[in-house]
Design an enzyme around this catalytic site. Structure first.
Site, PDB file in Angstrom:
ATOM      1  N   LYS A  33      64.040  43.132 -10.384  1.00  0.00           N
ATOM      2  CA  LYS A  33      64.347  44.315 -11.181  1.00  0.00           C
ATOM      3  C   LYS A  33      63.290  45.389 -10.969  1.00  0.00           C
ATOM      4  O   LYS A  33      62.094  45.092 -10.890  1.00  0.00           O
ATOM      5  CB  LYS A  33      64.422  43.954 -12.665  1.00  0.00           C
ATOM      6  N   ARG A  56      76.055  34.709 -14.552  1.00  0.00           N
ATOM      7  CA  ARG A  56      77.425  34.228 -14.321  1.00  0.00           C
ATOM      8  C   ARG A  56      77.428  32.905 -13.550  1.00  0.00           C
ATOM      9  O   ARG A  56      78.376  32.136 -13.649  1.00  0.00           O
ATOM     10  CB  ARG A  56      78.231  35.304 -13.596  1.00  0.00           C
TER      11      ARG A  56
END
Length: 469
Positions: free
Chosen positions: A250, A323
């Protein structure tokens, strides 16, 4: 803290007197207030001192919903703390419903929460003191409602702690230990699968995400199974205790990524509350808990990994890791427990935040009845949801040429939808499945702290949904 219930008008120190704006006049004992002084308008307060008693009149507005009442009393408890000393008395007229009372009590106790967990001079809220006297004067019998309000607050306060405490404290092992202790306290069967056993079982997507961390991943299973359970509900919560993004690291906002397990925390908090309320439903919850970190063992962009379902997954982006663990959690839950309804909840995508801001969670389901029930529970509890489509036209976003599916579309659009389509791929077309993307509502800026902090979004919503099946 000691709670007493009376119906006499004796006065003690701090007296909390809530009013609706619809009432014609404000008369309490010998006190009369004109409408120009206090009308019961939403967010209004009127403080009066008389004969060593403080009278705090609390305005709730004309038709306040559950969230408004809860927030009003949380604000009162948190910001009028100097008036809470050794005793307080709450006066409730016959106009207050059970839901109103529940919201009042829950709000008051949520107002005891403070973020300064590691401050040397942190002080306890008076309501938390064992010798604090809290008396409730009510025209109606409210004891059971008060107990329920306290239990809701307790579960949400536990969830606040899990999300707000730092990632060097809230590791996957800590979540597993919390689940084990809660299971012992509330009669919930708990199983924890470590990384090595998870690999043997074929939970390969789950294992891949945690490979780069020094903190071992924990696959947490909680099974609340009361006798004569009416229905069987399955929950899966994303438990990424910290998310660096992996090798797709990030570039902004990493300081907030301790909250990436807020979906898992909501599931854990829900299990505590469901068992505490002794709801007559079997609920099986899975929280895959990992840290998405970076080292020589981290999984790579372009890797192809396995999954519990047997399907292969091409890794396009290691920051689309939530996910992956949810895919294994869903597949494991459905194959081994086969619940009638499955709900997963996760801080999954920035796309959901871009769509809804910080007002509601994104809701995905092809089951209209389930979708409407979840929305209704969200409206009741103030944890609102709004649906987005699961049309098959979006399936192409997760098609891979080298594997059965890829974990990220690579497109700057429809990110929340393509993530939901990815999860749907691992549900074996379950007829009653819903996905809640709570990225915008689980870690918030509001009046109760100067920095972002936990909201416990999902705890009351999920419990209310199950309670009203």
């Amino acid at each position: 803290m000691k709670i007493q219930y009376t119906n006499n008008q004796s006065l003690k120190k701090l007296n909390l007197i809530p009013y609706f704006e619809t009432e014609e006049s404000i008369v309490f004992n010998e006190i009369k207030l004109s409408k120009s002084v206090f009308s019961g308008k939403k967010d209004s307060l009127h403080l009066l001192e008389m004969d060593e008693n403080l009278f705090l009149f609390v305005g709730l507005g004309k038709e306040p919903d559950y969230k408004i009442i809860k927030t009003t009393f949380r604000r009162l408890s948190a910001k009028q703390i100097l008036h809470f000393k050794e005793e307080a008395k709450l006066f409730l007229s016959a106009d207050f419903s059970n839901e109103n009372v529940e919201a009042i009590i829950s709000g008051l106790w949520l107002g005891t929460y403070q973020l300064g967990h590691y401050k040397k001079d942190k002080k306890q809220h008076p309501l938390e003191n064992d010798d604090f006297d809290f008396e409730i004067n009510s025209a109606l019998e409210v004891k059971n409602t008060v107990i329920k309000g306290l239990k809701i607050a307790k579960a949400q306060l536990e969830t606040y702690h899990l999300v707000d405490l730092p990632p060097n404290k809230i590791t996957p092992k800590h979540l597993a230990d919390w689940a084990m202790q809660t299971g012992k306290n509330y009669g919930i069967e708990v199983t924890v699968i470590g990384a090595e056993q998870a690999y043997i079982l074929g939970l390969n997507a789950f294992v891949s995400v945690g490979k780069g961390s020094a903190n071992e991943s924990q696959f947490i299973i909680m099974d609340y199974h009361p006798t004569n359970a009416k229905k069987h509900i399955g929950l899966v919560g994303k438990g990424i205790t910290f998310d660096t993004g992996g090798l797709n690291i990030k570039t902004a906002g990493m300081v907030h990524m301790k909250c990436d397990m807020a979906g898992g925390a909501a599931v854990l908090g829900s299990m505590l509350l469901i068992a505490d309320l002794q709801l007559p439903y079997r609920v099986t919850a899975i929280v895959p808990a990992c840290e998405n970190s970076v080292d020589a063992n981290s999984f790579l962009p372009s890797d192809v990994i396995g999954s519990y379902s047997g399907h292969s997954i091409e890794i396009i982006d290691t920051d689309a890791e939530g996910r992956l663990i949810l895919a294994d959690g869903l597949a494991y839950l459905i194959k081994n427990y086969n619940p009638e309804t499955v709900i997963d909840i996760a801080t999954l995508t920035g796309s959901s935040v871009a769509t809804f801001g910080y007002e509601c969670g994104a809701l995905f389901s092809k089951n209209d009845k389930l979708l409407k029930q979840l929305q209704k529970s969200g409206d009741i509890t103030g944890e609102r949801l709004w649906p987005l489509p699961l049309w098959d036209v979006y399936k192409s976003d997760i098609e891979s040429e080298i594997a059965d599916v890829k974990n990220y579309s690579g497109k700057p659009v429809a990110g929340a939808i393509s993530a939901a389509k990815f999860l749907e791929f691992f549900t074996e077309n379950h007829v009653s499945w819903a996905h809640l993307d709570i990225a915008g509502v689980s870690f918030v800026d509001d009046e109760f702290a100067k920095t972002k902090h936990a909201s416990a979004f999902g705890v009351h919503l999920i419990t209310n949904f199950i309670e009203n099946l």
